[in-house]
Design a protein around this motif. Structure first.
Motif, PDB file in Angstrom:
ATOM      1  N   THR A 203      -7.157   3.776   2.455  1.00 37.61           N
ATOM      2  CA  THR A 203      -5.728   4.100   2.588  1.00 37.61           C
ATOM      3  C   THR A 203      -5.188   4.718   1.309  1.00 37.61           C
ATOM      4  O   THR A 203      -4.542   5.773   1.327  1.00 37.61           O
ATOM      5  N   VAL A 204      -5.456   4.063   0.186  1.00 38.16           N
ATOM      6  CA  VAL A 204      -4.949   4.573  -1.095  1.00 38.16           C
ATOM      7  C   VAL A 204      -5.658   5.868  -1.486  1.00 38.16           C
ATOM      8  O   VAL A 204      -5.020   6.815  -1.966  1.00 38.16           O
TER       9      VAL A 204
ATOM     10  N   ALA B 232       0.154   7.009   4.561  1.00 31.57           N
ATOM     11  CA  ALA B 232      -0.611   5.792   4.284  1.00 31.57           C
ATOM     12  C   ALA B 232      -0.616   4.847   5.475  1.00 31.57           C
ATOM     13  O   ALA B 232      -1.638   4.214   5.778  1.00 31.57           O
TER      14      ALA B 232
ATOM     15  N   GLY C 242      -3.544   9.068  -1.304  1.00 29.56           N
ATOM     16  CA  GLY C 242      -3.267   9.471  -2.680  1.00 29.56           C
ATOM     17  C   GLY C 242      -3.704  10.889  -2.967  1.00 29.56           C
ATOM     18  O   GLY C 242      -2.986  11.675  -3.590  1.00 29.56           O
TER      19      GLY C 242
ATOM     20  N   LEU D 275       0.831  -1.202   0.000  1.00 29.66           N
ATOM     21  CA  LEU D 275       0.000   0.000   0.000  1.00 29.66           C
ATOM     22  C   LEU D 275       0.871   1.260   0.000  1.00 29.66           C
ATOM     23  O   LEU D 275       0.540   2.253  -0.647  1.00 29.66           O
TER      24      LEU D 275
ATOM     25  N   ALA E 238       1.950   1.622  -3.490  1.00 27.35           N
ATOM     26  CA  ALA E 238       0.840   2.044  -4.355  1.00 27.35           C
ATOM     27  C   ALA E 238       0.602   3.547  -4.254  1.00 27.35           C
ATOM     28  O   ALA E 238       0.398   4.232  -5.260  1.00 27.35           O
ATOM     29  N   VAL E 239       0.623   4.074  -3.027  1.00 26.47           N
ATOM     30  CA  VAL E 239       0.417   5.507  -2.850  1.00 26.47           C
ATOM     31  C   VAL E 239       1.579   6.296  -3.450  1.00 26.47           C
ATOM     32  O   VAL E 239       1.388   7.306  -4.132  1.00 26.47           O
TER      33      VAL E 239
END
Length: 509
Positions: A252-253, A228, A257, A188, A191-192
């Motif tokens: 979270t994302v 995150a 983000g 995660l 990803a962010v």
């Protein structure tokens, strides 16, 4: 004996000297060191461990670190883990977890300060990236050489892609490692952080400016991943378990983000640009003085573990400019240490113990690993450590002077120093000129470190105390055996995450 058998023999020799399998809490390795989490530090037999031919030194830090060298440590560690695993089957997990837990907690509480723990976390984020930085940096240098020579035009675009791919996505790896280090889900965090390098952010306008892919770089990735982690932990506490697998990663994302796009990228971008501008301004306007100060202070910074704070700065400069102009200056500290060690060798002709330590550690020193020389020679003697810093100051001032004159000397990766840095050198002028300036700085560091130590590194009392024959014949033979082993150990590169104090061969019998 085969190579595998030799590595297993090294592991088998080390294991009982660190308290046996039951005393091992964790096993890891970095570029040069076997890192052990120990349940009871008192069970370690330090002197016997340092006497092993394959052991170049030890470091006492958050983990117990045994310096083996890069070629060796990567092969010995799996064998060591296998031996521990074989012994572990004889005990239950509960037995192993209970043994010495209070001692481990007491050690951590004693040795850890908030600032040191923070720097250690920063190192844990960036140090795993160093092998890729080194590999890609060398490939980039090779590609640049081929382009300049006009050779292999059909291959150079592919080499450029191989060298640049990692740097284009380094924010993702930083985000991944940051989330893992701060207790979140690593993927995660990645990803962010990937939002930062996504080409689509060029369509987003923030504070009247259009974002650019990569804006904020590694600093933005750090902030995004930390955010995150906090969002994820907040969700874990409040989202019902039945919905956690869907809601937690989504929030979270999404939250992290959006904050990254509409805030962190802009702020981190401004900070990153300020770092680059300040480094350029400093070396352009006060290069010689800045180099003098940086070269003089780097060895003390390493001793205190504060050099870890420079890792994000180096990485930011590499990301922005393609190289860090600070590392070649800081590398001069190692040159001063080498010069100082050679002067000690000349000034103490009768002390076989110190001279043997210097002979065995000098090759590593030339390649940028100064720890055995620092902690086995100059620091115990006292004044030679100060004169080594003087040598580093003059070497740093030499490189800084040329930066001030417009000849930037940089490194495309962090980690190596000394002679090992030559394949990674880059700058704004020709490669030959860049190499010549760096080599000149090393030479100045060697010479000034030697001269300062020879004439000012010894008082009368120090000479009387240490210029004596300290060895028995059996000790001499053991020393010769250790030197032969180390000669076959292969080259060593700098360990940038070291923050402890390794102890090399003792200076007194």
């Amino acid at each position: 004996m085969s190579t595998d058998d030799k590595n297993r023999a090294v592991a088998a020799a080390i294991l009982p000297l660190v308290g046996g399998p039951a005393n091992i809490d964790s096993v890891a390795h970095c570029m040069t060191r076997l890192r052990l989490g120990l349940r009871d530090r008192a069970l370690v037999q330090d002197e016997a461990l340092k006497a092993l031919p394959s052991v170049l030194g030890v470091v006492e830090d958050d983990t117990y670190q045994i310096v083996l060298g890069p070629g060796t440590v990567a092969r010995v560690t799996p064998e060591f883990e296998a031996l521990v695993a074989e012994a572990a089957v004889k005990h239950t997990a509960a037995d192993l977890a209970a043994a010495g837990a209070a001692i481990k907690a007491a050690r951590k509480a004693k040795n850890a300060t908030p600032f040191k723990l923070f720097l250690r976390r920063i190192a844990n984020i960036f140090v795993p990236l160093i092998p890729a930085l080194i590999g890609c940096g060398i490939i980039a240098g090779l590609n640049g050489l081929l382009v300049n020579l006009g050779w292999l035009p059909g291959i150079t675009p592919a080499l450029a892609a191989v060298a640049s791919g990692f740097m284009a996505l380094i924010a993702v790896f930083v985000g991944h490692n940051t989330a893992k280090e701060f207790g979140g889900t690593a993927i995660l965090g990645g990803a962010v952080a990937s939002v930062i390098v996504f080409a689509g952010v060029a369509k987003v306008e923030v504070f009247g400016r259009t974002l650019s892919p990569g804006q904020g770089g590694v600093l933005g990735a750090l902030g995004a991943a930390v955010l995150a982690v906090h969002v994820e932990k907040w969700c874990r506490r409040r989202v019902p378990e039945s919905l956690d697998v869907l809601v937690t990663p989504t929030l979270t994302v999404l939250v992290s983000g959006l904050v990254t796009v509409f805030g962190l990228m802009y702020v981190a971008g401004e900070v990153s640009r300020a770092i680059g501008d300040f480094a350029d301004w400093l070396l352009a306007n006060a290069g010689a003085g800045a180099g003098l100060v940086l070269g003089a202070l780097f060895l003390p910074l390493v001793m205190l573990g504060l050099h870890q704070a420079l890792i994000p700065i180096h990485t930011t400069l590499i990301e922005q400019q393609g190289y860090t102009v600070l590392l070649p200056i800081l590398a001069m500290a190692g040159a001063g240490q080498v010069g100082a060690a050679m002067a000690v060798y000349v000034r103490l002709p009768r002390n076989g113990s110190i001279r043997r330590t210097i002979r065995s550690a000098l090759p590593a020193g030339f390649l940028g690993v100064g720890e055995p020389l620092i902690y086995g020679v100059s620091l115990p003697l006292g004044r030679p450590f100060v004169t080594a810093c003087v040598g580093g100051a003059f070497g740093g001032g030499f490189v800084g002077l040329f930066n001030m004159l417009g000849d930037k000397v940089g490194s495309t990766a962090i980690g190596p120093s000394g002679w090992a840095l030559f394949p990674l050198l880059d700058g704004n002028k020709g490669l030959g000129e860049t190499i010549a300036i760096y080599a000149g700085g090393l030479l100045v560091g060697y010479v000034v470190g030697f001269v300062a130590t020879y004439f000012f590194g010894f008082g009368k009392g120090l000479i009387e105390e240490f210029d004596v024959d300290t060895e028995t014949e059996s000790e001499r033979e053991k020393g010769r055996e250790r030197e032969r082993e180390r000669e076959t150990a292969g080259p060593i590169t700098e360990d940038p995450d070291s923050s402890g104090e390794p102890v090399a061969a003792p200076v007194k019998a």
